[in-house]
Design a protein around this motif. Sequence first.
Motif, PDB file in Angstrom:
ATOM      1  N   LYS A   1       0.832  -1.189   0.000  1.00 13.73           N
ATOM      2  CA  LYS A   1       0.000   0.000   0.000  1.00 13.73           C
ATOM      3  C   LYS A   1       0.870   1.244   0.000  1.00 13.73           C
ATOM      4  CE  LYS A   1      -3.844   2.207   2.454  1.00 13.73           C
ATOM      5  NZ  LYS A   1      -4.725   2.141   3.651  1.00 13.73           N
ATOM      6  N   GLY A   2       0.674   2.126  -0.998  1.00 17.31           N
ATOM      7  CA  GLY A   2       1.456   3.345  -1.111  1.00 17.31           C
ATOM      8  C   GLY A   2       0.904   4.464  -0.263  1.00 17.31           C
ATOM      9  N   GLY A   3       1.608   5.618  -0.283  1.00 18.51           N
ATOM     10  CA  GLY A   3       1.231   6.747   0.549  1.00 18.51           C
ATOM     11  C   GLY A   3      -0.077   7.397   0.151  1.00 18.51           C
ATOM     12  N   ARG A   4      -0.478   7.239  -1.092  1.00 18.12           N
ATOM     13  CA  ARG A   4      -1.726   7.830  -1.560  1.00 18.12           C
ATOM     14  C   ARG A   4      -2.862   6.809  -1.624  1.00 18.12           C
ATOM     15  NH1 ARG A   4       2.484  10.270  -4.141  1.00 18.12           N
ATOM     16  NH2 ARG A   4       2.495  12.548  -4.141  1.00 18.12           N
ATOM     17  N   GLY A   5      -2.680   5.690  -0.951  1.00 16.58           N
ATOM     18  CA  GLY A   5      -3.725   4.684  -0.911  1.00 16.58           C
ATOM     19  C   GLY A   5      -3.721   3.730  -2.077  1.00 16.58           C
ATOM     20  N   ILE A   6      -2.788   3.892  -3.023  1.00 18.49           N
ATOM     21  CA  ILE A   6      -2.720   2.993  -4.159  1.00 18.49           C
ATOM     22  C   ILE A   6      -1.815   1.817  -3.824  1.00 18.49           C
ATOM     23  CG2 ILE A   6      -3.115   4.864  -5.802  1.00 18.49           C
ATOM     24  CD1 ILE A   6      -0.131   4.898  -6.382  1.00 18.49           C
ATOM     25  N   THR A   7      -1.994   0.722  -4.547  1.00 19.30           N
ATOM     26  CA  THR A   7      -1.176  -0.457  -4.340  1.00 19.30           C
ATOM     27  C   THR A   7       0.023  -0.416  -5.278  1.00 19.30           C
ATOM     28  OG1 THR A   7      -3.062  -1.790  -3.644  1.00 19.30           O
ATOM     29  CG2 THR A   7      -1.110  -2.973  -4.393  1.00 19.30           C
ATOM     30  N   VAL A   8       1.221  -0.501  -4.703  1.00 14.08           N
ATOM     31  CA  VAL A   8       2.459  -0.443  -5.471  1.00 14.08           C
ATOM     32  C   VAL A   8       3.070  -1.832  -5.524  1.00 14.08           C
ATOM     33  CG1 VAL A   8       4.758   0.601  -5.620  1.00 14.08           C
ATOM     34  CG2 VAL A   8       2.832   1.932  -4.719  1.00 14.08           C
ATOM     35  N   VAL A   9       3.471  -2.278  -6.710  1.00 17.28           N
ATOM     36  CA  VAL A   9       4.119  -3.567  -6.894  1.00 17.28           C
ATOM     37  C   VAL A   9       5.505  -3.327  -7.459  1.00 17.28           C
ATOM     38  CG1 VAL A   9       4.015  -5.825  -8.008  1.00 17.28           C
ATOM     39  CG2 VAL A   9       1.893  -4.688  -7.296  1.00 17.28           C
ATOM     40  N   ARG A  10       6.525  -3.825  -6.773  1.00 22.98           N
ATOM     41  CA  ARG A  10       7.907  -3.637  -7.205  1.00 22.98           C
ATOM     42  C   ARG A  10       8.527  -4.994  -7.509  1.00 22.98           C
ATOM     43  NH1 ARG A  10       9.239   0.156  -2.011  1.00 22.98           N
ATOM     44  NH2 ARG A  10       7.837   1.877  -2.532  1.00 22.98           N
ATOM     45  N   PRO A  11       8.538  -5.421  -8.762  1.00 28.50           N
ATOM     46  CA  PRO A  11       9.120  -6.732  -9.105  1.00 28.50           C
ATOM     47  C   PRO A  11      10.624  -6.750  -8.824  1.00 28.50           C
ATOM     48  CG  PRO A  11       7.762  -5.861 -10.890  1.00 28.50           C
ATOM     49  CD  PRO A  11       7.982  -4.739  -9.930  1.00 28.50           C
ATOM     50  N   GLN A  12      11.106  -7.877  -8.299  1.00 23.34           N
ATOM     51  CA  GLN A  12      12.523  -8.076  -8.037  1.00 23.34           C
ATOM     52  C   GLN A  12      12.991  -9.305  -8.822  1.00 23.34           C
ATOM     53  OE1 GLN A  12      13.911  -5.690  -6.311  1.00 23.34           O
ATOM     54  NE2 GLN A  12      11.945  -4.797  -5.680  1.00 23.34           N
ATOM     55  N   VAL A  13      14.107  -9.157  -9.526  1.00 28.19           N
ATOM     56  CA  VAL A  13      14.628 -10.218 -10.385  1.00 28.19           C
ATOM     57  C   VAL A  13      15.944 -10.722  -9.816  1.00 28.19           C
ATOM     58  CG1 VAL A  13      15.402 -10.830 -12.703  1.00 28.19           C
ATOM     59  CG2 VAL A  13      13.506  -9.213 -12.410  1.00 28.19           C
ATOM     60  N   ASN A  14      16.104 -12.044  -9.774  1.00 27.58           N
ATOM     61  CA  ASN A  14      17.332 -12.647  -9.259  1.00 27.58           C
ATOM     62  C   ASN A  14      17.778 -13.788 -10.167  1.00 27.58           C
ATOM     63  OD1 ASN A  14      17.442 -11.349  -6.388  1.00 27.58           O
ATOM     64  ND2 ASN A  14      15.339 -12.060  -6.621  1.00 27.58           N
ATOM     65  N   VAL A  15      19.059 -13.769 -10.533  1.00 22.60           N
ATOM     66  CA  VAL A  15      19.661 -14.832 -11.331  1.00 22.60           C
ATOM     67  C   VAL A  15      20.932 -15.276 -10.619  1.00 22.60           C
ATOM     68  CG1 VAL A  15      20.621 -15.504 -13.554  1.00 22.60           C
ATOM     69  CG2 VAL A  15      18.742 -13.846 -13.465  1.00 22.60           C
ATOM     70  N   ARG A  16      21.089 -16.594 -10.435  1.00 23.49           N
ATOM     71  CA  ARG A  16      22.243 -17.103  -9.682  1.00 23.49           C
ATOM     72  C   ARG A  16      22.770 -18.376 -10.331  1.00 23.49           C
ATOM     73  NH1 ARG A  16      23.305 -20.554  -5.179  1.00 23.49           N
ATOM     74  NH2 ARG A  16      24.890 -19.718  -3.756  1.00 23.49           N
ATOM     75  N   TYR A  17      24.070 -18.389 -10.602  1.00 21.50           N
ATOM     76  CA  TYR A  17      24.749 -19.583 -11.140  1.00 21.50           C
ATOM     77  C   TYR A  17      25.794 -20.027 -10.127  1.00 21.50           C
ATOM     78  CZ  TYR A  17      28.100 -22.345 -13.802  1.00 21.50           C
ATOM     79  OH  TYR A  17      28.967 -23.338 -14.217  1.00 21.50           O
ATOM     80  N   HIS A  18      25.785 -21.320  -9.787  1.00 20.79           N
ATOM     81  CA  HIS A  18      26.712 -21.847  -8.786  1.00 20.79           C
ATOM     82  C   HIS A  18      27.400 -23.090  -9.308  1.00 20.79           C
ATOM     83  CE1 HIS A  18      28.376 -22.757  -4.853  1.00 20.79           C
ATOM     84  NE2 HIS A  18      27.903 -23.990  -4.941  1.00 20.79           N
ATOM     85  N   ASP A  19      28.740 -23.059  -9.284  1.00 17.20           N
ATOM     86  CA  ASP A  19      29.562 -24.216  -9.653  1.00 17.20           C
ATOM     87  C   ASP A  19      30.206 -24.738  -8.372  1.00 17.20           C
ATOM     88  OD1 ASP A  19      31.417 -26.061 -10.563  1.00 17.20           O
ATOM     89  OD2 ASP A  19      32.036 -24.854 -12.275  1.00 17.20           O
ATOM     90  N   PRO A  20      29.809 -25.917  -7.883  1.00 21.17           N
ATOM     91  CA  PRO A  20      30.288 -26.395  -6.580  1.00 21.17           C
ATOM     92  C   PRO A  20      31.747 -26.853  -6.569  1.00 21.17           C
ATOM     93  CG  PRO A  20      28.944 -28.077  -7.622  1.00 21.17           C
ATOM     94  CD  PRO A  20      28.866 -26.865  -8.498  1.00 21.17           C
ATOM     95  N   TRP A  21      32.336 -27.049  -7.751  1.00 21.52           N
ATOM     96  CA  TRP A  21      33.724 -27.537  -7.786  1.00 21.52           C
ATOM     97  C   TRP A  21      34.324 -27.127  -9.124  1.00 21.52           C
ATOM     98  CZ3 TRP A  21      35.291 -33.252  -6.308  1.00 21.52           C
ATOM     99  CH2 TRP A  21      36.679 -33.321  -6.153  1.00 21.52           C
ATOM    100  N   VAL A  22      34.965 -25.966  -9.162  1.00 17.29           N
ATOM    101  CA  VAL A  22      35.463 -25.399 -10.415  1.00 17.29           C
ATOM    102  C   VAL A  22      36.567 -26.276 -10.993  1.00 17.29           C
ATOM    103  CG1 VAL A  22      36.524 -23.389 -11.504  1.00 17.29           C
ATOM    104  CG2 VAL A  22      34.860 -23.085  -9.652  1.00 17.29           C
ATOM    105  N   GLY A  23      36.328 -26.835 -12.178  1.00 21.07           N
ATOM    106  CA  GLY A  23      37.338 -27.627 -12.864  1.00 21.07           C
ATOM    107  C   GLY A  23      37.758 -28.886 -12.138  1.00 21.07           C
ATOM    108  N   PHE A  24      37.042 -29.276 -11.079  1.00 24.84           N
ATOM    109  CA  PHE A  24      37.401 -30.451 -10.279  1.00 24.84           C
ATOM    110  C   PHE A  24      38.853 -30.403  -9.828  1.00 24.84           C
ATOM    111  CE2 PHE A  24      33.593 -31.807 -12.431  1.00 24.84           C
ATOM    112  CZ  PHE A  24      32.920 -32.543 -11.465  1.00 24.84           C
ATOM    113  N   GLY A  25      39.335 -29.194  -9.508  1.00 26.08           N
ATOM    114  CA  GLY A  25      40.711 -29.023  -9.064  1.00 26.08           C
ATOM    115  C   GLY A  25      40.916 -29.482  -7.634  1.00 26.08           C
ATOM    116  N   PRO A  26      42.159 -29.536  -7.180  1.00 22.93           N
ATOM    117  CA  PRO A  26      42.469 -30.056  -5.841  1.00 22.93           C
ATOM    118  C   PRO A  26      42.027 -29.150  -4.699  1.00 22.93           C
ATOM    119  CG  PRO A  26      44.455 -29.192  -6.889  1.00 22.93           C
ATOM    120  CD  PRO A  26      43.378 -29.169  -7.929  1.00 22.93           C
ATOM    121  N   THR A  27      41.737 -27.872  -4.979  1.00 19.28           N
ATOM    122  CA  THR A  27      41.396 -26.938  -3.906  1.00 19.28           C
ATOM    123  C   THR A  27      39.905 -26.907  -3.584  1.00 19.28           C
ATOM    124  OG1 THR A  27      41.176 -25.111  -5.489  1.00 19.28           O
ATOM    125  CG2 THR A  27      43.343 -25.458  -4.497  1.00 19.28           C
TER     126      THR A  27
END
Length: 358
Positions: free
Chosen positions: A46-72
Amino acid sequence: GGGGMSARGLSEGIFSGFAGYLTVYHNNLFGKGQMLNAGIEATPKKGGRGITVVRPQVNVRYHDPWVGFGPTRTTRTISIESASNNMKATHGVLSNPDETGAPDITAPGLSEISVQRFSHTLEHSRPLLNGWNGTVSVGFNRNSVLDNDGNLTLFDAYGAPVTFSGTKHDTSLTTQLRFTYGGPNAAQLVLSAEQALPVQPQWLNYTRTFAKARRSFNLFNSSVLPGPMQLVLSSKGGNVIGDLPPYDAFSIGGTASVRGYNDGAIGAGRKFVVGSAEARLPFTTALTGCLFFDYGSDLHSGSNVLGDPAGTRGKPGSGFSYGVAGIFESGRIPFRFDYARNDQGSGRFHFSLSRDFN
């Protein structure tokens, strides 16, 4: 993929507290455990003037659990995220503005502001020796402050600036180094340092440090109890040198800080320290009782935050509380209920899904 509705950020309005979201994900993108998640979330407000405000949020996430299968065993995470965070903890308006000389907060757009954050982060993490883990990251951040109606604003309800740059956006390029440790007796230690690089003259330039520690001690055992009575000590603190947007000041008070206070009710500063001592006695394998004492302080740094949001709102800058808690463990998720009384004489209930309060 998936979608649905969830409860989040309870506020006013018929749909307040509900967030619609859509998520698309792949848990084995290239056949080696890489994960990709992309989602969009929208929360009606609910906004200050009584109107309903919608704020879309975008999220993108890439995760590699073991880069190159290296020793570390290095992991890599790449993320692009937008998020809207309420600023009540640092810039909430007083409930009795007439007595303090504050402006009419019922004016449209001034009763509640939020910081809109956009960030792009590249992070690498790897295990070190003897329970230590190290993480290094680089991030680009662009933040702005929105009023109740979703419009950009440069000032809060008291006429104080809300961006450090004095423009509609605070921009920073940051590098962060973080070390974490986990050991016996529930020992935990987090050390981090973040440096903003002023690549452009108008970009932020600061050094932000943070530390957090926790450890439990067995006091005594009894044959009639399912486990030992424990003393749990925890503390955390931080410091910022250089440019500090007021919405990024350390907020003190609340469930994850000093219980018995509302979020941010003690203060907001460039520096802070919070400590807690808690005695735990297990009554059954599923129920544990606790007695605790909390203390927090901005170390007299609240007035050094741009606009002095804590001083304007009459926050004390330091405070303590004491109380009782119950931890109920059923399955994998613990339920924690706290009741605390603060040094101002008022009490407050807290609820969390964790054994530890912060």
